[in-house]
Design an enzyme around this catalytic site. Structure first.
Site, mmCIF file in Angstrom:
data_model
loop_
_atom_site.group_PDB
_atom_site.id
_atom_site.type_symbol
_atom_site.label_atom_id
_atom_site.label_comp_id
_atom_site.label_asym_id
_atom_site.label_seq_id
_atom_site.Cartn_x
_atom_site.Cartn_y
_atom_site.Cartn_z
ATOM 1 N N TYR A 109 9.019 12.399 36.389
ATOM 2 C CA TYR A 109 8.623 11.749 36.001
ATOM 3 C C TYR A 109 9.406 11.773 34.147
ATOM 4 O O TYR A 109 9.864 12.522 34.187
ATOM 5 C CB TYR A 109 7.163 11.436 34.824
ATOM 6 C CG TYR A 109 7.388 10.106 34.003
ATOM 7 C CD1 TYR A 109 6.564 9.011 34.558
ATOM 8 C CD2 TYR A 109 7.714 10.477 32.569
ATOM 9 C CE1 TYR A 109 7.113 7.659 33.340
ATOM 10 C CE2 TYR A 109 7.079 9.005 32.208
ATOM 11 C CZ TYR A 109 6.802 8.322 31.940
ATOM 12 O OH TYR A 109 7.102 7.001 31.246
ATOM 13 N N GLU A 197 12.657 3.864 32.097
ATOM 14 C CA GLU A 197 11.692 3.968 32.460
ATOM 15 C C GLU A 197 11.965 5.378 34.515
ATOM 16 O O GLU A 197 12.194 3.909 35.151
ATOM 17 C CB GLU A 197 10.441 3.839 32.610
ATOM 18 C CG GLU A 197 9.194 4.822 33.246
ATOM 19 C CD GLU A 197 7.471 4.052 33.082
ATOM 20 O OE1 GLU A 197 7.384 3.257 33.679
ATOM 21 O OE2 GLU A 197 6.914 4.887 32.621
#
Ligand code: ADP
Ligand code: MG
Length: 386
Positions: A109, A197
């Site tokens: 991530y 993101e």
């Protein structure tokens, strides 16, 4: 302003942030054409909507043959995709991204966002990337690395290494990751992003790193200096009433209650929502016509609120300062004459030219209830929607 994954990936390519090969498709036929250009299988068919959680909702699927690409494209295009970010009503899928399937060794991530409290760009990263990152953040927040970058200093080499080591990347992947993060940071700053993101950022078996997903949000207040980005706006993904309101510079946000509010000033709008909630009613929207609204703007505000089927009553709460009460009243009368009022409307008005304003409303012969003060207005509106 949000954009689609396929648009974000096109921008990433321009900044040398590695992404899988792929292209948008708007029909089943086009999906087949894009897939045949990828030169092999598996191919991933991905729904393009402005919400995450598509994988779990059935909007991201792997195809191993051309027939499968077409049948999946046919299945996903036109479906109403429900994810934890769309709400129960879901979102209609009208676009696809067809891209080359990757051999995933590990899902990581990585995100960048503006942290207002410290006035920095914060980089967040985790080894536990993939579809359950919300759970990681909630249950094991210590597994998320955070590095604050002072925008005046820029991103330093030691900070990139801090993130890379935190992700426990193999040394062979470090150089690639370092380039990716530094280019992503450039992209973030150059385009006035508020969020980027990548979930997942993947590590492949041959120590390659690339962005498998891409979520980008631009600061709307900075879009005036990025005219090219404005072309990426997709009105299909926005609430139609909010789009309409933005044409008239009205600050309007659709909510899920049943009391429509017309207020001047954001602070007064917040206070109004609190006070009606306290009286037992729930707001259907936040509508700030602004300190210096014209009667035409008031008319549009009124029309937009009445177009919302959830609205069972309207509360008008105006403090006449720069926006005088008589101008406001005229806007209400004009709007009411055009659209007609078939639901209860409670008016509380105070301030400059209030007597003239009240007279205009009274003389118009409209079916309005006036309130003496804010708590009286809240009581009356709660009563009206009971
Ligand atoms: P969302 O976050 O909306 O669920 P993602 O783009 O993250 O959508 O895709 C969900 C999952 O699908 C990823 O975590 C990954 O496991 C898989 N996936 C997505 N794109 C690819 C790809 N090009 N190749 C292989 N797997 C993929
Ligand atoms: Mg994702």
């Amino acid at each position: 302003m949000k954009i689609h994954e396929y648009q974000a990936k096109t921008l990433f390519r321009q900044y040398n942030v590695p992404v899988p090969e792929g292209k948008a498709a708007f029909s089943v036929e086009e999906a087949g054409q894009v897939a045949s250009g990828l030169g092999g299988f598996p191919v991933v068919v991905k729904a393009q909507i402005h919400a995450g959680g598509r994988g779990k909702g059935g909007g991201v699927k792997l195809a191993h043959s051309m027939e499968e690409v077409k049948s999946l494209a046919d299945e996903i295009l036109g479906m109403t995709l429900v994810t934890h970010q769309t709400g129960p009503e879901g979102r209609l899928v009208q676009k696809l991204l067809i891209e080359a399937g990757q051999k995933i060794e590990k899902e990581l991530y990585l995100s960048l966002l503006v942290d207002r409290a410290t006035a920095t760009v914060v980089i967040m990263a985790s080894r536990d990337g993939g579809m359950d990152i919300e759970e990681v953040a909630e249950k094991t927040p210590e597994r998320i690395i955070k590095v604050h970058v002072n925008p005046l200093m820029g991103l330093s080499g030691y900070q990139i290494r801090q993130v890379g080591f935190g992700l426990k990347l193999p040394s062979a992947a470090m150089k690639k990751f370092s380039g990716l993060l530094s280019n992503l940071y450039k992209f973030f700053v150059a385009n006035d992003c508020s969020l980027v993101e990548i979930n997942p950022l993947i590590l492949t078996a041959d120590d390659d790193v690339l962005a498998l997903d891409a979520k980008v949000d631009f600061d709307s207040n900075a879009l005036f200096r990025h005219k090219d980005l404005l072309e990426l706006r997709d009105l299909d993904e926005e609430n139609p009433l909010e789009v309409e309101a933005s044409k008239y510079n009205l600050n309007y946000i659709n909510l899920d209650g049943n009391v429509g509010n017309i207020v001047n000033g954001a602070g007064l709008a917040m206070a109004t929502m609190d006070i009606i909630k306290n009286a037992g009613a729930t707001p259907a929207n936040f509508m700030d016509v602004g300190g210096g609204a014209s009667s035409e703007q008031v008319e549009n505000a009124f029309r937009i609120i009445l177009a919302d089927e959830k609205v069972k009553a309207v509360l008008i709460n105006i403090f006449g300062g720069i926006l005088r009460c008589d101008i406001f009243a005229q806007g209400v009368v004009d709007a009411a004459k055009k659209t007609g009022i078939n639901i209860p409307v409670v008016v509380r008005m105070e301030g400059t030219n209030v007597d003239t304003g009240k007279k205009i409303l009274a003389d118009a012969g409209l079916n309005l209830t006036s309130a003496v003060d804010l708590s009286d207005a809240a009581q009356k509106i709660a009563e009206a929607v009971k």
